[in-house]
Design an enzyme around this catalytic site. Structure first.
Site, PDB file in Angstrom:
ATOM      1  N   ARG A   4      52.461  41.926  32.967  1.00  0.00           N
ATOM      2  CA  ARG A   4      53.701  42.037  33.755  1.00  0.00           C
ATOM      3  C   ARG A   4      54.373  40.676  33.914  1.00  0.00           C
ATOM      4  O   ARG A   4      55.585  40.608  34.149  1.00  0.00           O
ATOM      5  CB  ARG A   4      53.416  42.719  35.093  1.00  0.00           C
ATOM      6  CG  ARG A   4      53.105  44.211  34.934  1.00  0.00           C
ATOM      7  CD  ARG A   4      52.667  44.834  36.234  1.00  0.00           C
ATOM      8  NE  ARG A   4      51.437  44.269  36.749  1.00  0.00           N
ATOM      9  CZ  ARG A   4      50.213  44.704  36.446  1.00  0.00           C
ATOM     10  NH1 ARG A   4      50.065  45.731  35.635  1.00  0.00           N
ATOM     11  NH2 ARG A   4      49.152  44.131  36.966  1.00  0.00           N
ATOM     12  N   GLU A   8      34.692  38.251  39.581  1.00  0.00           N
ATOM     13  CA  GLU A   8      33.691  38.684  40.560  1.00  0.00           C
ATOM     14  C   GLU A   8      32.365  38.967  39.842  1.00  0.00           C
ATOM     15  O   GLU A   8      31.305  38.545  40.266  1.00  0.00           O
ATOM     16  CB  GLU A   8      34.208  39.940  41.265  1.00  0.00           C
ATOM     17  CG  GLU A   8      33.450  40.272  42.518  1.00  0.00           C
ATOM     18  CD  GLU A   8      34.047  41.485  43.191  1.00  0.00           C
ATOM     19  OE1 GLU A   8      35.107  41.970  42.740  1.00  0.00           O
ATOM     20  OE2 GLU A   8      33.434  41.962  44.168  1.00  0.00           O
TER      21      GLU A   8
HETATM   22  P1  AMP Z   1      43.950  37.123  40.098  1.00  0.00           P
HETATM   23  O1  AMP Z   1      43.448  36.360  38.914  1.00  0.00           O
HETATM   24  O2  AMP Z   1      42.847  37.687  40.945  1.00  0.00           O
HETATM   25  O3  AMP Z   1      44.964  36.329  40.921  1.00  0.00           O
HETATM   26  O4  AMP Z   1      44.673  38.421  39.544  1.00  0.00           O
HETATM   27  C1  AMP Z   1      45.997  38.386  39.147  1.00  0.00           C
HETATM   28  C2  AMP Z   1      46.297  39.371  38.061  1.00  0.00           C
HETATM   29  O5  AMP Z   1      45.743  40.659  38.304  1.00  0.00           O
HETATM   30  C3  AMP Z   1      47.788  39.567  37.937  1.00  0.00           C
HETATM   31  O6  AMP Z   1      48.131  39.541  36.564  1.00  0.00           O
HETATM   32  C4  AMP Z   1      48.074  40.900  38.585  1.00  0.00           C
HETATM   33  O7  AMP Z   1      49.032  41.603  37.850  1.00  0.00           O
HETATM   34  C5  AMP Z   1      46.730  41.623  38.604  1.00  0.00           C
HETATM   35  N1  AMP Z   1      46.391  42.170  39.941  1.00  0.00           N
HETATM   36  C6  AMP Z   1      45.353  41.765  40.724  1.00  0.00           C
HETATM   37  N2  AMP Z   1      45.284  42.473  41.864  1.00  0.00           N
HETATM   38  C7  AMP Z   1      46.327  43.339  41.832  1.00  0.00           C
HETATM   39  C8  AMP Z   1      46.815  44.354  42.747  1.00  0.00           C
HETATM   40  N3  AMP Z   1      46.238  44.609  43.921  1.00  0.00           N
HETATM   41  N4  AMP Z   1      47.927  45.041  42.384  1.00  0.00           N
HETATM   42  C9  AMP Z   1      48.531  44.793  41.201  1.00  0.00           C
HETATM   43  N5  AMP Z   1      48.123  43.884  40.300  1.00  0.00           N
HETATM   44  C10 AMP Z   1      47.020  43.157  40.606  1.00  0.00           C
END
Ligand code: AMP
Length: 174
Positions: A61, A98
């Protein structure tokens, strides 16, 4: 369009992709041209005079939001992808999840030494993916001038992993 109106285009899906996760679904926002245009303008706003050379969009996205943001800023759009998807030579960075780890890649000609780079994704959760993108940009010799997200999941404190990146700009907080 104000932030409350923008927020109304984000759909909340409980327990996706697994129990306990509230997924923030931006596909309704992508369906509405006025909302997508307003979202891109709001994400890009603090960086208009930042001399950005490259917007680094994170799969998937972040690619979609990254394209109009790059156009707004007059910058090139670079892609940060999961391992194995990019056809040319790449820089790679692995980061902890995780459970286990993940690897992201970027073509070696995406960021050149001295380029001013903006990290971009639809959402920051734990911050691991964005931190890996920062590392990719820096390994290529880029200067990361900020990070921008349409959505921040504040409780997860992902911005902490982007220590030293300033500004970290988030349009909607949950
Ligand atoms: P992070 O590395 O944990 O910051 O995860 C970010 C990535 O995971 C992004 O590319 C988001 O599109 C996706 N993502 C993580 N959690 C969510 C959520 N609750 N809703 C939508 N997309 C998420």
């Amino acid at each position: 369009m104000n932030t409350d109106q923008l927020r109304s285009f984000v759909r909340d899906i409980p327990d996706f992709p697994k129990e306990g996760i509230m997924f923030r679904d931006v596909t309704p926002l992508f369906l509405e041209p006025d909302a997508l245009r307003a979202a891109a303008a709001a994400v890009a706003a603090p960086f208009r005079d930042a001399g950005v050379d490259r917007v680094l969009g994170i799969e998937a996205r972040g690619f979609l939001l990254g394209a109009p943001v790059a156009l707004e800023l007059g910058a090139g759009l670079g892609l940060v992808r999961k391992q194995g998807k990019l056809p040319y030579h790449t820089h790679q960075v692995s980061y902890d999840l995780e459970y286990g780890s993940d690897t992201v890649e970027m073509h070696i000609d995406t960021v050149e030494p001295g380029h001013r780079v903006l990290i971009l994704d639809d959402l920051i959760a734990t911050g691991g993916t964005a931190a890996a993108a920062v590392q990719l940009a820096r390994e290529a010799g880029g200067e990361v001038v900020g990070a921008a997200f349409l959505i921040e999941l504040s409780d997860l404190g992902g911005a902490k992993l982007l220590d030293g990146i300033d500004p970290i700009h988030c349009v909607l907080r949950y």
